[in-house]
Enzyme design. Structure first.
Site, PDB file in Angstrom:
ATOM      1  N   GLU A 168      -5.186  -3.323  -1.768  1.00  0.00           N
ATOM      2  CA  GLU A 168      -6.234  -2.688  -0.958  1.00  0.00           C
ATOM      3  C   GLU A 168      -5.620  -2.424   0.402  1.00  0.00           C
ATOM      4  OE1 GLU A 168      -8.635  -2.134   1.839  1.00  0.00           O
ATOM      5  OE2 GLU A 168      -9.506  -4.113   1.420  1.00  0.00           O
ATOM      6  N   CYS A 205     -10.617  -1.906   7.531  1.00  0.00           N
ATOM      7  CA  CYS A 205     -10.019  -0.877   6.675  1.00  0.00           C
ATOM      8  C   CYS A 205     -10.986   0.263   6.399  1.00  0.00           C
ATOM      9  CB  CYS A 205      -9.543  -1.497   5.362  1.00  0.00           C
ATOM     10  SG  CYS A 205     -10.848  -2.330   4.420  1.00  0.00           S
TER      11      CYS A 205
END
Length: 520
Positions: free
Chosen positions: A287, A321
């Site tokens: 990720e 993120c």
């Protein structure tokens, strides 16, 4: 394995409660006045450990530069021992009844809640994180632990339909083995928990490698989970000096007992992790970086969109993120939207002379320098600075730029700071083109009153997560979380985690021997 006393602390760190639980001092009053000096240790098989000769390194406060944490500098050899300990604990943990593993994870959520204020203090010192952000992290992490507990029963045997007469099929799902979790600093509590919760629930044992930017915060999370009753060796913890990171990670990925790797962090580092994992044929969940894009259609609720944009761009100083880096707005409402976003951003301004405000601090002076470079590049190429841009040390004001366009660094690079750019477009088709003009594809959002139209736009966006009339910063532990393109591959969350952290064996049974097909 070496139990040890850090030479600068003069107190034993190998005290253990009955039943093998680790117990050691959380911090001490250092020689730096009121600045606490935390001590962070590696933990292998339930014991505090360090590298050869009790080597250590210092993590400094992002605002003051004072030493905050003295952390154990585990060597590659110590990292290998952590994987050995996890492998030794695997036979017992993997065969426990699922309800016992689930119960342990639910108890871990309670222990983590009890550690909230300790985590607020620690993450505040190590990362400059705002108290509200850390408490939010704890809440999400506890939800992750309870959701992961619900996955425990996914391990086991299930009958499967067979078209062959006299034959029965079964699918046996079982734990993969030792899982290596590599957790980042930016959502330190949530992402450390995410790296371990589902693997543990599914019967794997884990080695968690701490971020070099928050070793004590990550250690506090691990200790909370251990206090919930995890047997020794089920969860092991490695801290390392920054210069040893590559060697430690390589040793862990290469260890034959490690069967899965999960990493959350930058695309740059993620590529290196992927290459290491591929070299050893280890399945890897990545990720990685994002470039969160919000599309604002002409019929959107501009007030609601501006509030969501400010949340997405500035929560935790934009160091998420999923943060909103770009806001793509239809020209017809762009001016009105920018006016509203300016108001929302200025409500979040801090008194820089007093240090970081309610949004916390940027992670380092180097990060502030990079963010200023993005702003200066955009302005030099025709963007307009609407508000913000000022910084003192690692405290930075929320910043909005209008008329951002292709060719500007702010248009293309992940920001990872409290800076957002507005891009004006003619219509929804151009908005989708701009949104997809990125190497990243993690999170996006679309605002519009006509839900059918908004859904149609959302369906064209190349991202693993798209929200309609919501912030780009949103997660649900029961839902698959991950990205496309350079934002990585694989998914955390929900049943997707079962696929990532287990193996499936197809098993067949015959009532009678198979017919001889060799013509004998």
């Amino acid at each position: 394995m070496t139990t040890f006393t850090l030479p600068c602390v003069k107190r034993t760190l190998s005290q253990r409660r009955p039943g093998g639980r680790l117990c050691h001092p959380q911090s001490r009053q250092g020689s730096l006045g009121r600045t606490p000096l935390f001590v962070a240790n590696g933990i292998i098989g339930g014991l505090a450990v360090a590298g050869p000769d009790a080597a250590s390194w210092d993590r400094r406060n992002t605002l003051t530069g004072a030493v905050v944490t003295r952390a154990a500098a585990c060597s590659p050899a110590e990292a290998e021992r952590a994987a050995d300990a996890a492998a030794a604990a695997f036979p017992h943990w993997s065969t426990l009844p699922p309800e016992q593993r689930a119960s342990c994870l639910c108890a871990a959520a309670d222990r983590l809640t009890e550690a909230t204020e300790t985590l607020v203090a620690t993450a505040g010192q190590e990362l400059g994180a705002a108290p509200g952000w850390v408490r939010f992290n704890v809440d999400v992490a506890c939800a992750m632990l309870r959701q992961a507990a619900s996955l425990a029963t996914e391990v086991g045997e299930r009958a499967a339909p067979s078209a062959a007469p006299g034959m029965r099929y079964a699918l046996c799902r079982r734990p993969a083995g030792v899982v290596l979790g590599l957790a980042p600093w930016n959502a330190a509590v949530t992402l450390a928990v995410r790296a371990v919760a589902a693997p543990l629930a599914l019967g794997n044992t884990v080695v968690l490698k701490a971020s070099e930017l928050c070793p004590k915060t990550h250690e506090t999370v691990v200790l909370a989970l251990m206090r919930a009753g995890l047997p020794d060796g089920v969860l092991n913890f490695v801290t390392n000096a920054p210069e040893d990171a590559h060697a430690v990670v390589e040793a862990l990925i290469a260890h034959p007992a490690v069967r899965r790797v999960n990493f959350t962090g930058s695309t740059r580092v993620g590529r290196e992790i992927a290459v290491m994992a591929a070299r050893h044929l280890k399945k890897c969940l990545l990720e990685l970086s994002g470039k969160g894009t919000m599309i604002v259609l002409a019929d959107a609720d501009l007030d609601g969109a501006a509030r969501a944009a400010a949340h997405g761009a500035f929560f935790n100083q934009g160091q998420v993120c999923m943060s909103t880096d770009r806001i793509v707005v239809e020209q017809a409402v762009a001016g009105a939207f920018v006016d509203r976003l300016r108001v929302e951003a200025e409500r979040l301004r801090a008194d820089l002379a007093a240090g970081a405000g309610p949004l916390g601090a940027v992670i380092s002076p180097e990060a502030v320098t990079r963010l200023r470079g993005l702003i200066e590049d955009a302005v030099a190429r025709g963007a307009r600075l609407v508000t913000g841009g000022e910084a003192v040390g690692t405290a930075m004001q929320p910043t909005v730029l209008d008329h951002v366009a292709f060719g500007m660094r702010l248009h293309d690079e992940e920001v990872f700071g409290p800076v957002v750019g507005v891009i004006r477009v003619a219509d929804a088709d151009e908005a989708v083109t701009v949104a997809n003009d990125s190497e990243f594809g993690l999170a996006a959002s679309v605002f519009g009153a006509d839900l059918d139209r908004a859904r149609a736009v959302a369906g064209q966006i190349e991202a693993g997560i798209v929200h309609v009339n919501g912030s780009t910063v949103y997660d649900d532990p029961a839902m698959p979380f991950g990205g496309m393109k350079a934002s990585g591959y694989g998914r955390f969350g929900g049943h997707a985690a079962v696929e990532e952290f287990t193996e499936v064996q197809w098993r067949t049974e015959r009532d009678e021997p198979a017919p001889d097909r060799l013509g004998r």
